[in-house]
Structures are given as C-alpha cells and as structure tokens.
Design a protein around this motif. Structure first.
Motif, mmCIF file in Angstrom:
data_model
loop_
_atom_site.group_PDB
_atom_site.id
_atom_site.type_symbol
_atom_site.label_atom_id
_atom_site.label_comp_id
_atom_site.label_asym_id
_atom_site.label_seq_id
_atom_site.Cartn_x
_atom_site.Cartn_y
_atom_site.Cartn_z
ATOM 1 N N PRO A 1 117.774 57.485 26.521
ATOM 2 C CA PRO A 1 115.767 57.526 26.763
ATOM 3 C C PRO A 1 115.185 58.816 26.084
ATOM 4 N N ASN A 2 115.975 60.102 26.819
ATOM 5 C CA ASN A 2 115.289 61.173 25.846
ATOM 6 C C ASN A 2 115.930 61.312 24.824
ATOM 7 N N THR A 3 116.765 60.768 24.219
ATOM 8 C CA THR A 3 116.820 60.520 22.627
ATOM 9 C C THR A 3 116.018 59.884 21.860
ATOM 10 N N PRO B 1 106.263 58.519 28.585
ATOM 11 C CA PRO B 1 107.145 59.404 29.609
ATOM 12 C C PRO B 1 108.302 58.526 29.275
ATOM 13 N N ILE B 2 108.929 59.873 29.855
ATOM 14 C CA ILE B 2 110.654 59.691 29.954
ATOM 15 C C ILE B 2 110.975 58.960 31.185
ATOM 16 N N PHE B 3 111.196 57.730 30.556
ATOM 17 C CA PHE B 3 111.933 56.408 31.998
ATOM 18 C C PHE B 3 113.476 56.315 32.671
ATOM 19 N N LEU B 4 113.701 58.140 33.284
ATOM 20 C CA LEU B 4 115.384 58.026 33.334
ATOM 21 C C LEU B 4 115.780 56.704 35.020
ATOM 22 N N THR B 5 116.150 56.253 34.295
ATOM 23 C CA THR B 5 116.591 55.019 35.364
ATOM 24 C C THR B 5 117.589 54.340 34.631
ATOM 25 N N SER B 6 118.408 53.680 35.618
ATOM 26 C CA SER B 6 119.514 52.807 35.155
ATOM 27 C C SER B 6 119.398 51.406 35.451
ATOM 28 N N THR B 7 118.356 51.342 35.918
ATOM 29 C CA THR B 7 117.964 49.675 36.406
ATOM 30 C C THR B 7 116.893 49.363 36.553
ATOM 31 N N LEU C 1 99.204 51.481 31.163
ATOM 32 C CA LEU C 1 100.462 51.209 31.951
ATOM 33 C C LEU C 1 101.029 52.140 32.963
ATOM 34 N N SER C 2 101.002 53.746 31.941
ATOM 35 C CA SER C 2 101.676 54.705 33.112
ATOM 36 C C SER C 2 100.717 55.901 33.019
ATOM 37 N N GLU C 3 100.178 55.672 34.076
ATOM 38 C CA GLU C 3 98.851 56.329 34.632
ATOM 39 C C GLU C 3 98.100 57.617 33.765
ATOM 40 N N GLY C 4 97.810 56.712 32.405
ATOM 41 C CA GLY C 4 97.027 57.052 30.867
ATOM 42 C C GLY C 4 97.859 58.669 30.646
ATOM 43 N N SER C 5 98.558 58.511 30.942
ATOM 44 C CA SER C 5 99.391 59.343 30.105
ATOM 45 C C SER C 5 99.611 58.863 29.057
ATOM 46 N N LEU C 6 98.980 60.156 27.218
ATOM 47 C CA LEU C 6 98.792 59.870 26.387
ATOM 48 C C LEU C 6 100.478 59.619 26.068
ATOM 49 N N ARG D 1 121.693 49.350 30.105
ATOM 50 C CA ARG D 1 122.480 49.061 28.847
ATOM 51 C C ARG D 1 122.660 47.893 27.695
ATOM 52 N N PHE D 2 120.866 47.420 28.151
ATOM 53 C CA PHE D 2 120.808 46.089 27.537
ATOM 54 C C PHE D 2 118.914 47.325 27.234
ATOM 55 N N ASN D 3 118.466 47.417 27.705
ATOM 56 C CA ASN D 3 117.485 47.584 27.227
ATOM 57 C C ASN D 3 116.646 49.131 27.834
ATOM 58 N N GLY D 4 115.585 49.793 27.609
ATOM 59 C CA GLY D 4 114.509 50.444 28.126
ATOM 60 C C GLY D 4 112.940 50.813 28.054
ATOM 61 N N PRO D 5 112.273 51.295 28.707
ATOM 62 C CA PRO D 5 110.881 51.446 27.578
ATOM 63 C C PRO D 5 110.913 52.527 26.150
ATOM 64 N N ASN D 6 111.271 53.318 26.177
ATOM 65 C CA ASN D 6 111.856 53.778 25.472
ATOM 66 C C ASN D 6 112.490 53.716 24.616
ATOM 67 N N GLN D 7 113.216 52.853 24.209
ATOM 68 C CA GLN D 7 114.157 53.060 23.617
ATOM 69 C C GLN D 7 112.963 50.993 22.851
ATOM 70 N N GLU D 8 112.865 50.436 23.790
ATOM 71 C CA GLU D 8 111.909 49.130 23.395
ATOM 72 C C GLU D 8 110.939 50.178 22.182
ATOM 73 N N ILE D 9 109.595 50.761 22.576
ATOM 74 C CA ILE D 9 109.478 51.233 21.206
ATOM 75 C C ILE D 9 109.495 51.963 20.420
ATOM 76 N N LEU D 10 110.703 52.673 20.773
ATOM 77 C CA LEU D 10 110.976 53.134 19.617
ATOM 78 C C LEU D 10 111.641 51.975 18.611
#
Length: 437
Positions: free
Chosen positions: A288-290, A50-56, A42-47, A87-96
């Motif tokens: 997301p970075n943390t 990625p860090i999803f730096l987006t607000s929305t 789902l992320s171009e095969g990245s092992l 402010r609600f959720n994000g890919p990195n936080q949900e995986i964490l």
C-alpha cells in the motif's frame, strides 16, 4: 461529558459518481490522475487517499464474507466484490490499478511488487509443461533468463526472433513454434515482446506480430504481451496496435523518482483474470505505501516525461556530432527505414532513454562513466535524474557473450536515461566526460 467528535459528526455521505466526461468531452488521463477512483467523502474528506496499512478487512456480515470468497476462489464468476485480504487487494492498490488502466485504454490492470514479479507471474499464469513462448529480442536480461533458465526446468521452451522482424519472418516463426509445441505435446502459450528493446531501442512491429498471430492461431490464439517500460505510458500505446497485455516496470518512468520498485500489467479482464488468480495464491501484489507513492507519481508523469524527452533531443543532437561517438540508438535519429516505419506507426515520442556507442570498448566506456559529474553511474532508468550504465558488464552481464553480440549489446555501448535537469548542464557534463575518453 461532551460528545466525542465522532459522535457529533454528520452522517457519512454516499460516494460521488465518477466524472469522466464534461459536456460529452472525455477527460484526458492527466486530468483523471488527480482523483479518479477515489472519493474524499469516504475517507473523512482527505484530499489524497490515506495509506491503508492493514492486513485484513472486516466483513459487514458472514454472508458477505462467503460471497467475497466465492469470487476470490472462482466458485462465482467476477472475482471479489470488495476488500478481503491484503494479499488479494487493498484500497491503495485498487485506485492505482484503476488509474494505470486509463493510460493504456485497458479494461483492467494489476499491480505487483516489481516489474519482474509482474513478468514472472504473467508467464506462469499462461505457461504449462510442453508449451512454447515466442519472444522478441533483445529482452531485459532477467526476462530472457526467466524464460530460458527457469521455465525450461518445467518443460516450457521458447523461440525468439529479432525485434525488427518482417511479417514474412514472423509467419515462419509462428509456424516453427506450432510445430515445436505439437512435438512437445503442448501449445504456443504466449507471444512476449519488448519494444523498444533494452538496451538497444530496437522496435518490434506489433501490428505485424498481431497479424502473424491471427493468421497462425486465429484471433483467440495466444495473448500478445509487451513490455512497454521504455516508452509508456506517454509515448506508446501498444494495445492500440494489437497487443493484448501491456507490461511495466513501474520503477522506471511511472514511479519516476528512483525511490520505489513496482510493476504492473494491463489489458482486457479475460487476460487479467488468470494472472489475478495466480497473484492471489503466490502474493506479489504491490504494497500500500508503494501504491500510494505511485499515485503521487502518476500526477506528474506527463510533465516529467515531456521534459525528459525534450532534454534527450537536445543532448542527442550534441552527441551525434561528437568525434568520439560512433553512433546513437536514439529513436529520434533512426537510420534504418524499417525501424522508422515502425516508429511512425507506433510511437508518439522518441523517449529519453538511448544507447550511446563510443569509439573503443569497455575501457573507453568506463573512462566516460567514471568522469561524469551530474549524471549518476547507476542502473535503472526513467527517473528525474540522468543515469548512465554499461549493460554488457552490468544489467546484461548474465547474457552469454555470443548472445549479447547477436543482439547488438557490445562492449562500447553505454545506456543513458536523461532526466529533467537543465539540458545545457547535461551537455556540458557529457562533453567534459568525453574528453576523458
């Protein structure tokens, strides 16, 4: 003009199903930390994610946007079904959060910008005017201060009990709390524990607390939350002993490199949902970075904690026989029978953070701390490096002097968090520092 790489790319594959068992065998947390909750396709095969730096996040349709917000606002049960706003959720936080839940056997988990953010939002989600919080002592100074100094402004009171309290003592505390809540027109909203307590390593009998809570309020009574920072996630699983919510400063062992600040809570969805709703309103979610850095850390948390625990056992063996040492608050050398019983039932390891009691007082502790060459003089704990501090004049300075004495946080107490250095080097460092006392 040739097609762009994106034009020539093969159609995106469907996400792969999660593998949590092989031949009927449940995979261990250390294995699941390497990929659970993330599919590279789902992320171009990245092992790595990625860090999803987006607000929305873009909705696939207006109807989908409405559906998501119906969940976020509570108009539809179940919460958001997808990504909405950072402010609600994000890919990195949900995986964490998926991976944090695995360690404690929790149904759900929430990440926060710090351990204290997690604690404050948790308590605010459950407390209302007239309510009573029952808590163990000692607590981390900021936790105790939030209950006593901040929540009190809004009509929330507390009753505390010593960490080693027996079932009979706990029954009496629950009765007092019920009476106090009735007089204030509120309820007992939470039982909040810290075990081991900071900085004394005093253990709470979570099973006895559960039984006392059930006897006083029934199994649907106030939630039991516990700060598991000192021993989790490797050496203690409080949800197995009857706690409902487990709390972490992820800054410590989970982060483990002294390069981030974050916190989390975990438990059944019914306990997480009110906290998630308040976090959605107030903010405070881990960035997301943390979150990405914590995913890195979770891959090695077992190895780091095991090494630090082995080091601590060797260091404490040396310190215990030193003539300038009055005592050790180390879980591998418990002298109290009641505390040993709790340890045997609740813990899988002694940890690597302990209190060192020197003969003398503040002057002797300062001389020792100033002479250290390998160990760093800094607050916090659970990092790869060894840290030492003086709680009475640092982390617990805001606690009233009489209260500190009551909790066993004396001027002769040094808190030490052992890292993953060579243990013989650490012993040499402590030996030469003690010579300066």
């Amino acid at each position: 003009m040739s097609d762009s790489p994106i034009d020539r790319a093969a159609p995106r594959k469907a996400p792969k199903p999660e593998v949590t068992k092989i031949a009927g065998r449940e995979l261990k947390p250390a294995t699941l930390m390497m990929g659970h909750g993330y599919d590279p396709t789902l992320s171009e095969g990245s092992l790595k994610p990625p860090i999803f730096l987006t607000s929305t996040f873009a909705f696939e349709s207006a109807a989908a946007g409405k559906h998501h917000f119906e969940g976020i606002t509570g108009k539809r049960p179940g919460g958001a079904d997808g990504l909405v706003y950072s402010r609600f959720n994000g890919p990195n936080q949900e995986i964490l959060e998926d991976r944090l839940g695995i360690w404690d056997g929790a149904e759900d988990a929430l990440s926060f910008s710090s351990g204290m953010t997690a604690i404050c939002v948790l308590m605010l989600a459950y407390a209302a005017q007239g309510d009573v919080i029952v808590h163990s002592g000692p607590l981390y100074a900021a936790s105790e201060g939030f209950v006593a100094k901040v929540l009190s402004k809004f009509g929330v009171t507390y009753i505390d009990f010593p960490a080693g309290a027996t079932r009979e003592q706990l029954d009496a505390v629950m009765d007092r709390a019920k009476t106090q809540a009735d007089e204030q027109g509120g309820k007992v909203c939470m039982v909040y524990l810290e075990s081991p307590g900071n900085p004394t390593n005093a253990l709470v009998d979570v099973e006895a607390v559960r039984d006392a809570r059930n006897a006083a309020f029934g199994t649907d009574g106030p939630p039991i939350a516990i700060d598991n920072t000192f021993l989790g996630p490797l050496w203690q699983r409080p949800l197995d002993q009857g706690a409902d919510i487990v709390v972490y400063s992820l800054t410590k062992y989970v982060g483990g490199h002294s390069d981030l600040v974050a916190g989390s809570i975990a438990g059944a969805k019914k306990w997480m949902n009110p906290v998630r709703a308040l976090r959605n309103t107030m903010g405070g979610i881990c960035d997301p970075n943390t979150a990405w850095m914590l995913l890195r850390s979770l891959e090695t948390v077992e190895l780091r904690m095991q090494r630090a625990g082995e080091n601590a056992a060797k260091v404490c063996e040396f310190l215990a026989s030193h003539p300038k040492v009055e005592g050790l608050g180390y879980l591998g050398m418990i002298k109290d029978a009641r505390q040993q019983d709790i340890y045997d039932r609740h813990c899988q390891g002694a940890g690597s953070t302990f209190s060192l009691l020197l003969k003398g007082g503040e002057a002797e502790c300062f001389a020792f701390l100033d002479a250290l060459k390998i160990a760093k003089l800094a607050v916090s704990l659970g990092g790869t490096e060894t840290l030492a501090s003086h709680p009475a004049s640092m982390t617990h300075l805001s606690v009233a002097e009489g209260r500190r004495a009551e909790l066993g946080i004396g001027d002769n107490l040094v808190r030490i968090s052992i890292g993953i250095e060579d243990p013989d080097d650490l012993i040499a460092d402590f030996e030469q520092a003690l010579e300066q006392v």
